[in-house]
Design a protein around this motif. Structure first.
Motif, PDB file in Angstrom:
ATOM      1  N   MET A  48       0.787  -1.292   0.006  1.00 17.58           N
ATOM      2  CA  MET A  48       0.045   0.015  -0.011  1.00 17.58           C
ATOM      3  C   MET A  48       0.889   1.308   0.024  1.00 17.58           C
ATOM      4  O   MET A  48       1.932   1.164   0.829  1.00 17.58           O
ATOM      5  CB  MET A  48      -0.893   0.068   1.262  1.00 17.58           C
ATOM      6  CG  MET A  48      -1.967   1.101   1.318  1.00 17.58           C
ATOM      7  SD  MET A  48      -3.107   0.712   2.426  1.00 17.58           S
ATOM      8  CE  MET A  48      -3.996   2.043   2.516  1.00 17.58           C
ATOM      9  N   GLN A  49       0.659   2.233  -1.082  1.00 15.98           N
ATOM     10  CA  GLN A  49       1.350   3.382  -0.867  1.00 15.98           C
ATOM     11  C   GLN A  49       0.997   4.289  -0.026  1.00 15.98           C
ATOM     12  O   GLN A  49      -0.181   4.627   0.515  1.00 15.98           O
ATOM     13  CB  GLN A  49       1.081   4.007  -2.320  1.00 15.98           C
ATOM     14  CG  GLN A  49       2.030   5.199  -2.743  1.00 15.98           C
ATOM     15  CD  GLN A  49       1.758   5.700  -4.118  1.00 15.98           C
ATOM     16  OE1 GLN A  49       0.369   5.198  -4.640  1.00 15.98           O
ATOM     17  NE2 GLN A  49       2.539   6.466  -4.560  1.00 15.98           N
ATOM     18  N   GLU A  50       2.139   4.990   0.833  1.00 11.35           N
ATOM     19  CA  GLU A  50       1.849   5.987   1.795  1.00 11.35           C
ATOM     20  C   GLU A  50       1.235   7.027   1.112  1.00 11.35           C
ATOM     21  O   GLU A  50       1.555   7.625  -0.107  1.00 11.35           O
ATOM     22  CB  GLU A  50       3.349   6.187   2.307  1.00 11.35           C
ATOM     23  CG  GLU A  50       3.115   7.207   3.515  1.00 11.35           C
ATOM     24  CD  GLU A  50       4.589   7.688   4.152  1.00 11.35           C
ATOM     25  OE1 GLU A  50       4.600   8.756   4.650  1.00 11.35           O
ATOM     26  OE2 GLU A  50       5.432   6.787   3.693  1.00 11.35           O
ATOM     27  N   ILE A  51       0.283   7.955   1.910  1.00  5.84           N
ATOM     28  CA  ILE A  51      -0.391   8.945   1.408  1.00  5.84           C
ATOM     29  C   ILE A  51       0.163  10.230   2.051  1.00  5.84           C
ATOM     30  O   ILE A  51       0.370  10.605   3.281  1.00  5.84           O
ATOM     31  CB  ILE A  51      -1.875   8.984   1.769  1.00  5.84           C
ATOM     32  CG1 ILE A  51      -2.616   7.768   0.922  1.00  5.84           C
ATOM     33  CG2 ILE A  51      -2.304  10.411   1.138  1.00  5.84           C
ATOM     34  CD1 ILE A  51      -4.040   7.776   0.944  1.00  5.84           C
ATOM     35  N   THR A  52       1.048  10.987   1.300  1.00  2.00           N
ATOM     36  CA  THR A  52       1.914  12.006   1.502  1.00  2.00           C
ATOM     37  C   THR A  52       0.888  13.167   1.589  1.00  2.00           C
ATOM     38  O   THR A  52      -0.208  13.123   0.710  1.00  2.00           O
ATOM     39  CB  THR A  52       3.114  12.040   0.771  1.00  2.00           C
ATOM     40  OG1 THR A  52       2.985  12.304  -0.424  1.00  2.00           O
ATOM     41  CG2 THR A  52       4.019  11.091   1.054  1.00  2.00           C
ATOM     42  N   PRO A  53       1.240  14.339   1.928  1.00  2.00           N
ATOM     43  CA  PRO A  53       0.415  15.626   1.828  1.00  2.00           C
ATOM     44  C   PRO A  53       0.194  15.787   0.294  1.00  2.00           C
ATOM     45  O   PRO A  53      -0.836  16.010  -0.154  1.00  2.00           O
ATOM     46  CB  PRO A  53       1.099  16.704   2.512  1.00  2.00           C
ATOM     47  CG  PRO A  53       1.768  15.961   3.345  1.00  2.00           C
ATOM     48  CD  PRO A  53       2.234  14.586   2.756  1.00  2.00           C
ATOM     49  N   GLU A  54       1.385  15.368  -0.452  1.00  2.00           N
ATOM     50  CA  GLU A  54       1.248  15.965  -2.169  1.00  2.00           C
ATOM     51  C   GLU A  54       0.383  14.924  -2.764  1.00  2.00           C
ATOM     52  O   GLU A  54      -0.272  15.258  -3.464  1.00  2.00           O
ATOM     53  CB  GLU A  54       2.875  15.869  -2.484  1.00  2.00           C
ATOM     54  CG  GLU A  54       3.919  16.838  -2.039  1.00  2.00           C
ATOM     55  CD  GLU A  54       4.532  16.606  -0.766  1.00  2.00           C
ATOM     56  OE1 GLU A  54       4.287  15.235  -0.335  1.00  2.00           O
ATOM     57  OE2 GLU A  54       4.752  17.396   0.042  1.00  2.00           O
ATOM     58  N   ARG A  55       0.504  13.615  -2.185  1.00  2.00           N
ATOM     59  CA  ARG A  55      -0.393  12.565  -2.930  1.00  2.00           C
ATOM     60  C   ARG A  55      -1.859  12.961  -2.647  1.00  2.00           C
ATOM     61  O   ARG A  55      -2.498  12.660  -3.504  1.00  2.00           O
ATOM     62  CB  ARG A  55       0.205  11.168  -2.363  1.00  2.00           C
ATOM     63  CG  ARG A  55      -0.753  10.211  -2.971  1.00  2.00           C
ATOM     64  CD  ARG A  55      -0.285   9.871  -4.528  1.00  2.00           C
ATOM     65  NE  ARG A  55      -1.093   8.611  -4.930  1.00  2.00           N
ATOM     66  CZ  ARG A  55      -1.548   8.584  -6.133  1.00  2.00           C
ATOM     67  NH1 ARG A  55      -1.464   9.689  -7.048  1.00  2.00           N
ATOM     68  NH2 ARG A  55      -2.523   7.722  -6.353  1.00  2.00           N
TER      69      ARG A  55
END
Length: 146
Positions: free
Chosen positions: A1-8
């Motif tokens: 699972m891809q980490e959700i960064t503020p940019e993402r």
């Protein structure tokens, strides 16, 4: 699972807003009647629509309407050569007799007109999808000039 960064998260939010503000519009399409009334079906592109998905303009189906005709001057005509068949006449029905209505006016009130011309297999029709794309409105017969 891809980490959700503020940019993402910002990219995902922008994609959602873009998709919401730009809905797919199917628009008006041409379909073909593939099965006759009363269990009519219409092929639109790759989709086969049955009568439960279709809403028709009344005039495309057999129906009755009330009629009133009034005219201040009218004449009736009947044309045919006595004793000749239509094949013997050139052009057919070339002789005419005009019959004027006695008082110069004509009226026909509270009469019914029955329209019998219905959609047939092979007819092309103009259809428009509702926003949910589950209901299609059959607007008219399509006519093409070759």
């Amino acid at each position: 699972m891809q980490e959700i960064t503020p940019e993402r998260a910002a990219i995902l939010m922008a994609e959602e807003l873009h998709a919401r503000n730009n809905p797919v519009f199917v628009g008006i399409q041409v379909g073909t009647v593939t099965k006759p009334l009363p269990d009519i079906e219409i092929q639109v592109g790759e989709i086969e629509l049955d009568k439960t998905q279709l809403v028709f303009a009344e005039y495309l189906l057999q129906h009755k309407r009330k009629l009133k005709i009034t005219s201040s001057s009218a004449s009736l005509s009947h044309s045919k050569d006595a004793g000749a068949t239509s094949q013997e006449l050139d052009p057919p029905y070339k002789h005419s007799h005009d019959i004027a209505v006695a008082n110069g006016s004509f009226s026909l009130s509270d009469s019914d007109v029955e329209y019998l011309d219905e959609l047939k297999v092979g007819d092309e029709v103009i259809v428009m999808a509702a926003q949910d794309q589950q209901t299609y409105y059959v607007l008219d017969r399509a006519v093409r000039f070759e």
